[in-house]
Design a protein around this motif. Structure first.
Motif, PDB file in Angstrom:
ATOM      1  N   VAL A  60      47.522  61.305  65.100  1.00 30.45           N
ATOM      2  CA  VAL A  60      47.353  60.073  65.868  1.00 30.45           C
ATOM      3  C   VAL A  60      45.992  59.489  65.519  1.00 30.45           C
ATOM      4  CG1 VAL A  60      46.419  61.234  67.925  1.00 30.45           C
ATOM      5  CG2 VAL A  60      47.556  59.011  68.160  1.00 30.45           C
ATOM      6  N   SER A  61      45.948  58.179  65.454  1.00 30.66           N
ATOM      7  CA  SER A  61      44.694  57.502  65.146  1.00 30.66           C
ATOM      8  C   SER A  61      44.631  56.198  65.923  1.00 30.66           C
ATOM      9  CB  SER A  61      44.577  57.246  63.644  1.00 30.66           C
ATOM     10  OG  SER A  61      45.709  56.565  63.166  1.00 30.66           O
ATOM     11  N   GLY A  62      43.457  55.604  65.947  1.00 27.79           N
ATOM     12  CA  GLY A  62      43.320  54.339  66.652  1.00 27.79           C
ATOM     13  C   GLY A  62      41.916  53.797  66.570  1.00 27.79           C
TER      14      GLY A  62
ATOM     15  N   SER B 128      45.317  45.106  58.985  1.00 27.33           N
ATOM     16  CA  SER B 128      44.158  45.599  58.241  1.00 27.33           C
ATOM     17  C   SER B 128      43.862  47.053  58.602  1.00 27.33           C
ATOM     18  CB  SER B 128      42.922  44.751  58.535  1.00 27.33           C
ATOM     19  OG  SER B 128      43.105  43.449  58.065  1.00 27.33           O
ATOM     20  N   PHE B 129      44.019  47.394  59.888  1.00 27.70           N
ATOM     21  CA  PHE B 129      43.798  48.759  60.339  1.00 27.70           C
ATOM     22  C   PHE B 129      44.772  49.711  59.635  1.00 27.70           C
ATOM     23  CE2 PHE B 129      44.272  52.463  62.960  1.00 27.70           C
ATOM     24  CZ  PHE B 129      42.995  52.714  63.465  1.00 27.70           C
ATOM     25  N   ILE B 130      46.045  49.327  59.593  1.00 28.89           N
ATOM     26  CA  ILE B 130      47.061  50.165  58.936  1.00 28.89           C
ATOM     27  C   ILE B 130      46.765  50.283  57.448  1.00 28.89           C
ATOM     28  CG2 ILE B 130      49.523  50.345  58.352  1.00 28.89           C
ATOM     29  CD1 ILE B 130      48.878  50.984  61.300  1.00 28.89           C
TER      30      ILE B 130
ATOM     31  N   ASN C 139      54.408  55.505  60.187  1.00 34.15           N
ATOM     32  CA  ASN C 139      53.145  55.158  60.837  1.00 34.15           C
ATOM     33  C   ASN C 139      53.495  54.131  61.918  1.00 34.15           C
ATOM     34  OD1 ASN C 139      50.751  56.436  59.416  1.00 34.15           O
ATOM     35  ND2 ASN C 139      51.852  55.580  57.671  1.00 34.15           N
ATOM     36  N   THR C 140      53.877  54.616  63.092  1.00 35.63           N
ATOM     37  CA  THR C 140      54.283  53.730  64.174  1.00 35.63           C
ATOM     38  C   THR C 140      53.065  53.362  65.003  1.00 35.63           C
ATOM     39  OG1 THR C 140      54.783  55.584  65.640  1.00 35.63           O
ATOM     40  CG2 THR C 140      56.570  54.761  64.297  1.00 35.63           C
ATOM     41  N   TRP C 141      53.065  52.137  65.529  1.00 37.06           N
ATOM     42  CA  TRP C 141      51.877  51.733  66.278  1.00 37.06           C
ATOM     43  C   TRP C 141      52.195  50.712  67.351  1.00 37.06           C
ATOM     44  CZ3 TRP C 141      50.643  46.533  65.824  1.00 37.06           C
ATOM     45  CH2 TRP C 141      51.142  45.862  64.704  1.00 37.06           C
TER      46      TRP C 141
ATOM     47  N   ASN D  69      43.945  56.423  52.787  1.00 36.30           N
ATOM     48  CA  ASN D  69      44.017  57.874  52.703  1.00 36.30           C
ATOM     49  C   ASN D  69      45.435  58.202  52.225  1.00 36.30           C
ATOM     50  OD1 ASN D  69      44.600  60.601  53.361  1.00 36.30           O
ATOM     51  ND2 ASN D  69      43.070  60.599  54.983  1.00 36.30           N
ATOM     52  N   LYS D  70      45.555  58.794  51.045  1.00 42.40           N
ATOM     53  CA  LYS D  70      46.877  59.026  50.442  1.00 42.40           C
ATOM     54  C   LYS D  70      47.799  59.822  51.343  1.00 42.40           C
ATOM     55  CE  LYS D  70      45.395  58.649  45.682  1.00 42.40           C
ATOM     56  NZ  LYS D  70      45.242  59.295  44.392  1.00 42.40           N
ATOM     57  N   LYS D  71      47.231  60.718  52.124  1.00 31.95           N
ATOM     58  CA  LYS D  71      48.053  61.513  53.038  1.00 31.95           C
ATOM     59  C   LYS D  71      48.818  60.602  54.003  1.00 31.95           C
ATOM     60  CE  LYS D  71      47.683  65.204  56.444  1.00 31.95           C
ATOM     61  NZ  LYS D  71      46.796  66.140  57.124  1.00 31.95           N
ATOM     62  N   PHE D  72      48.144  59.601  54.550  1.00 25.23           N
ATOM     63  CA  PHE D  72      48.788  58.685  55.491  1.00 25.23           C
ATOM     64  C   PHE D  72      49.695  57.691  54.769  1.00 25.23           C
ATOM     65  CE2 PHE D  72      45.497  60.538  58.018  1.00 25.23           C
ATOM     66  CZ  PHE D  72      46.050  60.623  59.270  1.00 25.23           C
ATOM     67  N   ALA D  73      49.351  57.348  53.552  1.00 28.38           N
ATOM     68  CA  ALA D  73      50.202  56.446  52.766  1.00 28.38           C
ATOM     69  C   ALA D  73      51.543  57.103  52.462  1.00 28.38           C
ATOM     70  CB  ALA D  73      49.497  56.053  51.475  1.00 28.38           C
ATOM     71  N   LYS D  74      51.548  58.434  52.319  1.00 28.39           N
ATOM     72  CA  LYS D  74      52.775  59.159  52.002  1.00 28.39           C
ATOM     73  C   LYS D  74      53.559  59.588  53.247  1.00 28.39           C
ATOM     74  CE  LYS D  74      51.152  60.974  47.604  1.00 28.39           C
ATOM     75  NZ  LYS D  74      50.875  62.189  46.825  1.00 28.39           N
TER      76      LYS D  74
END
Length: 117
Positions: free
Chosen positions: A17-19, A30-32, A47-49, A38-43
């Motif tokens: 989780v991030s924010g 832009s935040f997303i 990524n729900t928000w 970060n490639k980990k999050f790109a893969k």
């Protein structure tokens, strides 16, 4: 940007989780984009928000149907405006059914706990 990684694991799926402060839908995009640098999050599978800004609520399920609304409801309950929360899931190969919503809720709770400390 606050990022809490590897907070939940269930049947191979992993959650983070991030924010951070965010005032408009454009800032949310832009935040997303920044998160996905970060490639980990790109893969990640999802990524729900959710975000409640001055122009109203905004969400994105990113393929995890209903997850954005879960985040929005929690933001509304806490009266947290102009702050985006992103729940990231890496699919582990097994369907989680309704448990995925409980995991989204728990991820948001853990994130909100960091705001009150």
């Amino acid at each position: 940007m606050i990022i809490l990684e590897n907070i939940i694991t269930d049947r191979g799926s992993k959650y983070a989780v991030s924010g951070g402060v965010c005032h408009t839908p454009e800032e949310a995009k832009s935040f997303i984009a920044e998160l996905k640098r970060n490639k980990k999050f790109a893969k990640a599978t999802h990524n729900t928000w959710g975000l409640i800004c001055d122009s109203g609520p905004v969400k994105n399920d990113d393929g995890e149907s209903g997850a954005g609304m879960v985040i929005l409801r929690m933001l509304e309950r806490e009266d947290l405006h102009n702050h985006i929360i992103v729940v990231t899931r890496w699919f582990g190969g097994k369907q989680l059914g309704g448990d995925r919503f409980r995991h989204v809720q728990e991820a948001v709770r853990q994130y909100m706990a960091t705001l009150s400390t």
